[in-house]
Every structure is written in C-alpha cells, then in structure tokens.
Scaffold this motif. Structure first.
Motif, PDB file in Angstrom:
ATOM      1  N   PHE A   4      32.656  38.778  43.983  1.00  0.00           N
ATOM      2  CA  PHE A   4      32.700  37.333  44.161  1.00  0.00           C
ATOM      3  C   PHE A   4      31.308  36.706  44.165  1.00  0.00           C
ATOM      4  N   ASN A  18      38.934  29.653  46.573  1.00  0.00           N
ATOM      5  CA  ASN A  18      39.019  31.072  46.923  1.00  0.00           C
ATOM      6  C   ASN A  18      38.535  31.334  48.344  1.00  0.00           C
ATOM      7  N   GLN A  65      31.792  42.505  51.911  1.00  0.00           N
ATOM      8  CA  GLN A  65      32.162  41.092  51.911  1.00  0.00           C
ATOM      9  C   GLN A  65      31.004  40.163  52.275  1.00  0.00           C
ATOM     10  N   ASN A 124      30.641  39.012  33.071  1.00  0.00           N
ATOM     11  CA  ASN A 124      30.764  38.499  34.444  1.00  0.00           C
ATOM     12  C   ASN A 124      29.442  38.057  35.056  1.00  0.00           C
ATOM     13  N   LYS A 148      48.162  44.951  35.591  1.00  0.00           N
ATOM     14  CA  LYS A 148      47.275  43.906  36.105  1.00  0.00           C
ATOM     15  C   LYS A 148      48.036  42.609  36.352  1.00  0.00           C
ATOM     16  N   ASN A 195      49.914  41.899  39.945  1.00  0.00           N
ATOM     17  CA  ASN A 195      49.211  41.375  41.124  1.00  0.00           C
ATOM     18  C   ASN A 195      48.335  40.160  40.817  1.00  0.00           C
ATOM     19  N   TRP A 196      48.445  39.657  39.581  1.00  0.00           N
ATOM     20  CA  TRP A 196      47.588  38.536  39.172  1.00  0.00           C
ATOM     21  C   TRP A 196      48.037  37.224  39.792  1.00  0.00           C
ATOM     22  N   LYS A 256      42.428  33.218  41.065  1.00  0.00           N
ATOM     23  CA  LYS A 256      41.989  34.193  42.071  1.00  0.00           C
ATOM     24  C   LYS A 256      40.821  35.016  41.534  1.00  0.00           C
ATOM     25  N   ILE A 257      39.720  35.053  42.323  1.00  0.00           N
ATOM     26  CA  ILE A 257      38.528  35.819  41.957  1.00  0.00           C
ATOM     27  C   ILE A 257      38.494  37.112  42.764  1.00  0.00           C
ATOM     28  N   ASN A 258      38.220  38.210  42.099  1.00  0.00           N
ATOM     29  CA  ASN A 258      38.100  39.498  42.765  1.00  0.00           C
ATOM     30  C   ASN A 258      36.975  39.428  43.795  1.00  0.00           C
ATOM     31  N   ASN A 259      37.302  39.658  45.074  1.00  0.00           N
ATOM     32  CA  ASN A 259      36.289  39.471  46.120  1.00  0.00           C
ATOM     33  C   ASN A 259      35.200  40.533  46.091  1.00  0.00           C
ATOM     34  N   TRP A 260      35.431  41.679  45.403  1.00  0.00           N
ATOM     35  CA  TRP A 260      34.406  42.725  45.318  1.00  0.00           C
ATOM     36  C   TRP A 260      33.166  42.216  44.584  1.00  0.00           C
TER      37      TRP A 260
END
Length: 687
Positions: A136, A171, A197, A75, A122, A125-126, A130-134
């Motif tokens: 991002f 996003n 955020q 990542n 997983k 909710n996929w 969509k990118i995980n905002n944690w």
C-alpha cells in the motif's frame, strides 16, 4: 492491583505524550527526499537504480529491465517518478515529462483497480477499489511528498490527484481504531505482521492527521522494544507457544521491520523507534559474513535461503544511529550492487544520502571472536573469512553451520543433522515431505557451552520434530534421542552426532546428512572438498555413504544446487535420481525396516576452511559420556559430554589427567583422574 493500575496509567500517559509530539510533526513533517545534490562520489545504489529505471521508462523500455513491466503498468512507477522529479540526486529533477507520465499512470491505475481480474482464483476475493495492504505504501507515500508542490499538482492534475487520494483514503476507512487495536492484540507475539503495516498507517497519519494510525505505530514499536533480543534481532514469532518459543529473525523480515522504524523515526521524530534501531546495531555485523554474505544457519527451516537481502536497510540503521560498522557493510554492498532490486529504493536512497550528509565514518567490522549469542540460542564465531554458527532455536534445521567467504563468493556447510524418513521417498520432490522428521520443534532445545580464547565447546540433546506438522497444535517427534558435541576453533569445526533409538519403530531411513553450498565438490570415501571447505568423516558406524544433489531452499523443488553426503544404513539411489520425476527402473528406493530400541548411530566429522585441518581426531567414548580428542597445532584437546539425566563419574584418559580442565558449569576445576559431570554437562581439557 494498585501497582498494575499505576503502570497502565503511566503507559497511557507515555502514548499520549508521543501522540502530542507526533501532532506537532504532522503539520510540517520532514521530507524523505533530499532536494539538493550529493557530493560527487557518494555511494547511493538506490538512486542509481531509480535513475536507470526512470531513463528506461522515458524510453518506453522499462519492460526490458528487472521490472519486466511497462512503466504505465508498473506498481512502483509513481513512487519513483515523484522521487525523480523532486530529488537532487535524480538525473531528472524538475523533468515535467515524469509528471505527465504520472498522470497516465494514475488514470490507468484507477481503471485497473476497478476492473475484475480474469483469473478465477483472484476474482473470488477481488473487491473494486481495494489496494493490497502489503504494498500500500508504494501508492500512498508519493502523495505525502508531491502534495506540497503546487506546480507538480497542477501538471498531474488537481482533480486527478484528488480522485487518486480519495481511493487511498477509502482504503484507509477499514482501519478504524477498533480494527487497529484488534491487530495489536492479535499480533502481539508476531510483531512482523504489525511492522508490515507501518508505512501504510504512517501515511494515514501524515496525510490525514489520523491519531489512531499514529498510536498503532507507537504501540507496535513499544511491543517490539520489549521483545527485541540482546544483540538486536527482532523475533519473527515470540512466546506464541510459551516462554521457550522464539523464532530467529531472518534478514528479509528484519529489513521489513527496519524500514518501518526508520520511516517512523524520520517522519515523526519517534525516539522509541530510534532507540530500537540503536539496539539493533549489532545485528547486521553479526549475521553478515565479510563482506556481506548472509548465513542462514540459524533460520527457521521454511525460511532457510542463504540469500543476502538489500543494502538499503543496513544503510537505514547506519544513518539513523550513526554507526560505522553498518556503514561499512552498506557501502560495500552498494559499491558491488549486491541484492539491488525494486524493494524500498526511495527510502534507501534517503538513507544512503543521510549517511553521506552526516559524515558517518566507516569502521572495520568486528572480527576474531567467539560469543554466546542469545538471539539464536547458541554461539557465533568469526576468524577473518571463516565463521561458524551453533544454534538450538525454535524450528531450526541444523545445530551447526559454517561459511568460508571469498570476496563476492562463499562456500558453506549448509547443515549437519540427523534425519528420519517415516514414509517412502516420493518420485517427485514436494515442498514439504510429509514423513520427514528433520527439525527442532517449537521449543527448540537446551544446550550448554563454554568459550576460552580461540576455542569453544557446545553440547545439546533433542528429538526431531515432524516437518509437515510444524503449524499443527501437536507436532509429533521421532523416537530417536540425538546428542551432539562440537568444538569450534579457528581451524574449523569438529563434532560428533549420536542418535539412539528410544523405542522399537519402523521407517524407511535414518541418516546423518552433511550438506554443502558450493560450485565444485570432489573427493572419495571419508575425505571431500566442497569449494574452499574440507570435510572429513573420522569415525562412523553407518554402512553406506552417498554423494547426492539436494535443493538449497526447501521450497524450491526444481533446482538442486547443494551437494550432500548422506551417511545411512539403507541401500538406495541418490536423491536426485529417486526424485527425478521419471519412471526410472534404475532408481533404488530404501526398503522399510525396523529400528530396535537401544540401537545407536553416530558420525564423528570435521569441517575446515581449505588449507587448515585437525592433525588427528579420535573417538574416545560413545556410551553415557560422548567424548573425542583432537590434536590442533600440536596441542591436545579432549571434549566430553554427559548426555544422561544423572550425575556421572567419568574416568579421564591418562593423557589428559594433568591437563587444564574447563567445564560448562564451573570455570575453576582442578586436574583430576575422575570427574563428576552433571546431567548434560560438557568438559574441555587442554594438554
């Protein structure tokens, strides 16, 4: 009404001015990557980490590092590759191979983003794209830096970067002004959720000149500034359940918030963010025991980890505020490579480099003190390598803890507390035992204290709350009133815990626990050595004394690293045998028993650094007034606490009648034979 209208108008004006200033910065913001090289000898563990990881990636060996992933799947690779290509502190500056590898990474990332996961949970909710905002900002921040380099854009591929940026911006679309305003309202008492955020919304502003995104950051900073504690902590959750509710700032979450503030300050010049960082200056010097060990003694119980988190955020505070204490800690952590991993190395590399460029002079970290610390609703003390904490904060798991450091290692009194088992032990450890009462509730507890030169007294009364009901509207309390009285000295801690049954009840065990973090634990009844800490039971009415192994982190059900002395009236096996998960016929479980109203359980103990001790400790009274005396360096001290809710006339023991009296309610009290102690008042007499 007119007054509040004026305040609202002025607040809106301030936000508008901040927005205008930010707009000026958005056209040409400051880069967070230094293009020139640092002088030889500059301490920068984050640059070193990324250089090592980029080298391994170029050799197709990144999966053999802590990343445990191939570079094209990792990542953080694009973020680090952009830094590696642009930074003067990179060993690969201008290396076009990193750009070509980035192109491969982007292609694979875009495919992966639109490929449903095979895991059923997983997949539920996929959503495609969509990118995980944690995490991002690890994806969005590199764009801020690389877009200005035309050659780099050409090598990566203009169309490829455009596709990548479109995914980023798609996003961003969900974060409308209405959504962000809703987040500010929802988390106004939980600012950590807002600061998580920050980097994402900051990227939205810097990439797209999105004013709502900037205003979100500005308003969240204003909320945080109002809640920030006097010694710099950012409450984890604050006044969510009323004015007495305030959860201590853990080192992990403090780092998250510091990162957001640092990026906002650097990229936009936010003076409010800088002001909050300046106020936070005491935080790390207070919570990190020399040279950099984190005591978790004041943490909320489910974040109790005793783990030091990252040098880079300490460096961010030092760099932004030009503070020498924080610089000393950050540099030592950097030199020893303490807590170095994937978290925030790009921003961290900037902070360490800025410390160098600003020529911030390291200064000695504060030492030899006892202070009242409102951030933890208690006291802190430090004498060289020995430190103590007394806390009564919301959801805390102990009132006292202590640490004795030795370079890269430490030993600690993890906790000293009463605990009630309303239900039987499970055969296998669970993350939260449903029948356990061991922590304070959401309102914490009230306490009184006094400090004088090298000694302090602290006293409190409270009931234990049920751990598993922490997040429920109503959290039951055990029918035991617990009173604690502690002396905090250069030679160590000495104190009494007394627990009184308030009504007839049933349960499986009530005990006083003394838990230690150490590699070696030795001793016999009443006298123990936990690494470089001596523990002694001077007086107690518990029938049994168990030595057992327990977990250090409550959620870690596999490892039992801690040693614990359990003072109990139950006959049972040590915890590690009971919860071994095996059908061990030799495991003895405590029997269910009745606890009669008025019954009292107490323990008088001392916890001292190796080589130091109290010469003598004597229990004086365990009735309405708790009292004990100690002899320390040929000086007699008497500590007493009126644990009742009424004024109490108390006969001072003859030895102390002519002694110097100090109290929690009045500094100047003359010598006397009988002293009137107000409810919950404490006294300390020196003779």
């Amino acid at each position: 009404m007119k007054k509040w209208s004026l305040i609202i108008i002025l607040s809106s004006l301030v936000i508008a001015i901040n927005s205008i200033n930010a707009q000026k910065n958005s056209a040409s913001h400051r880069s967070i990557i230094f293009k020139t090289s640092a002088p030889k000898g500059t301490v920068n563990p984050c640059a070193r980490l990324m250089n090592n990881c980029l080298r391994m990636a170029k050799e197709n060996r990144l999966q053999k590092s802590f990343a445990r992933s191939k570079w094209e799947d990792y990542n953080h690779f694009f973020h680090w590759a952009v830094w590696g290509y642009l930074s003067g502190d990179s060993k690969f500056k201008g290396d076009k191979q990193l750009l070509k590898m980035s192109a491969v990474w982007i292609d694979k990332f875009l495919v992966k983003l639109n490929t449903p996961p095979t895991d059923k949970r997983k997949k539920k909710n996929w959503k495609p794209g969509k990118i995980n905002n944690w995490f991002f900002f690890f994806y969005s921040t590199p764009l801020i830096e690389i877009e200005a380099d035309e050659e780099a854009v050409a090598i990566i591929g203009k169309e490829r970067l455009a596709k990548y940026k479109k995914v980023i911006n798609d996003n961003f679309k969900q974060y409308t002004k209405e959504h962000l305003d809703g987040q500010l309202k929802k988390y106004k008492n939980y600012t950590n959720m807002l600061l998580h955020q920050f980097p994402m919304q900051l990227a939205n502003y810097l990439l797209n000149d999105n004013k709502s995104a900037y205003n979100f950051c500005a308003q969240a900073t204003n909320i945080l500034a109002k809640q920030q504690m006097s010694n710099g902590a950012y409450p984890y959750r604050y006044h969510l359940y009323g004015e007495k509710h305030s959860e201590a700032d853990t080192m992990y979450y403090h780092a998250i918030t510091t990162r957001g503030l640092y990026m906002l300050w650097w990229y936009t010049g936010s003076q409010k963010a800088l002001a909050v960082l300046k106020k936070s200056v005491p935080f790390y010097p207070l919570i990190l025991e020399p040279p950099y060990h984190f005591s978790s003694g004041a943490d909320i119980w489910w974040k109790d980890q005793w783990r030091t988190f990252w040098s880079q955020h300490v460096a961010m505070v030092a760099a932004a505020t030009k503070d020498g204490e924080n610089a000393t800690i950050a540099l030592k952590m950097g030199q020893d490579r303490k807590s170095l991993d994937w978290f925030d190395p790009v921003v961290g590399a900037h902070a360490f480099r800025l410390m160098q460029d600003e020529k911030i002079k390291p200064v000695a970290v504060r030492n030899n003190y006892i202070i009242n610390d409102p951030d933890i609703r208690g006291l802190r003390s430090r004498w060289d390598n020995w430190s103590n904490i007394f806390t009564t904060g919301s959801y805390t798991f102990t009132r006292v803890s202590a640490m004795n450091t030795n370079g890269k290692k430490f030993d600690a009194l993890h906790l000293a507390r009463p605990l009630f088992m309303a239900k039987q032990y499970k055969k296998k450890a669970t993350r939260i035992d449903p029948g356990t009462f061991s922590t304070l509730g959401r309102n914490g507890a009230e306490f009184n204290s006094l400090t004088n030169d090298n000694i302090a007294l602290a006293c409190t009364s409270y009931r234990l709350a049920q751990d598993s009901r922490t997040w429920r509207p109503v959290q039951p309390e055990a029918p035991f009133m617990n009173d604690e009285l502690w002396l905090m000295t250069k030679n160590g801690l000495c104190g009494i815990i007394s627990s009184t049954v308030e009504k007839d009840c049933e349960g499986f065990e009530f005990m006083h626990q003394y838990r230690f973090i150490c590699k070696k634990f030795t001793g016999k009844k009443n006298n123990f050595t936990a690494g470089n800490i001596n523990f002694k039971v001077w007086d107690s009415n518990f029938a049994n004394q168990l030595v057992e192994r327990t977990r250090m982190y409550v959620y870690d059900t596999r490892r039992r690293n801690d040693y614990q002395i359990a003072l109990t009236n139950s006959k049972r096996s040590p915890e590690e045998i009971i919860q071994s998960g095996k059908n061990d016929s030799e495991a003895i479980l405590p029997l269910k028993r009745k606890f009669k109203k008025g019954s009292v359980f107490y323990s008088l103990t001392s916890i001292c650094p190796a080589g130091k001790s109290f010469n003598k400790v004597v229990l004086i009274s365990k009735k309405d007034v708790l009292a004990f005396s100690v002899v320390l360096n040929n000086v007699n001290y008497l500590a007493a606490y009126n644990r009742t809710d009424k004024n109490t006339n108390w006969q001072i023991p003859e030895l102390f009648i002519k002694g110097k009296i100090m109290t929690t309610w009045n500094k100047n009290v003359p010598s006397q034979k009988i002293i009137n102690i107000p409810p919950k008042g404490g006294i300390l007499i020196q003779r």
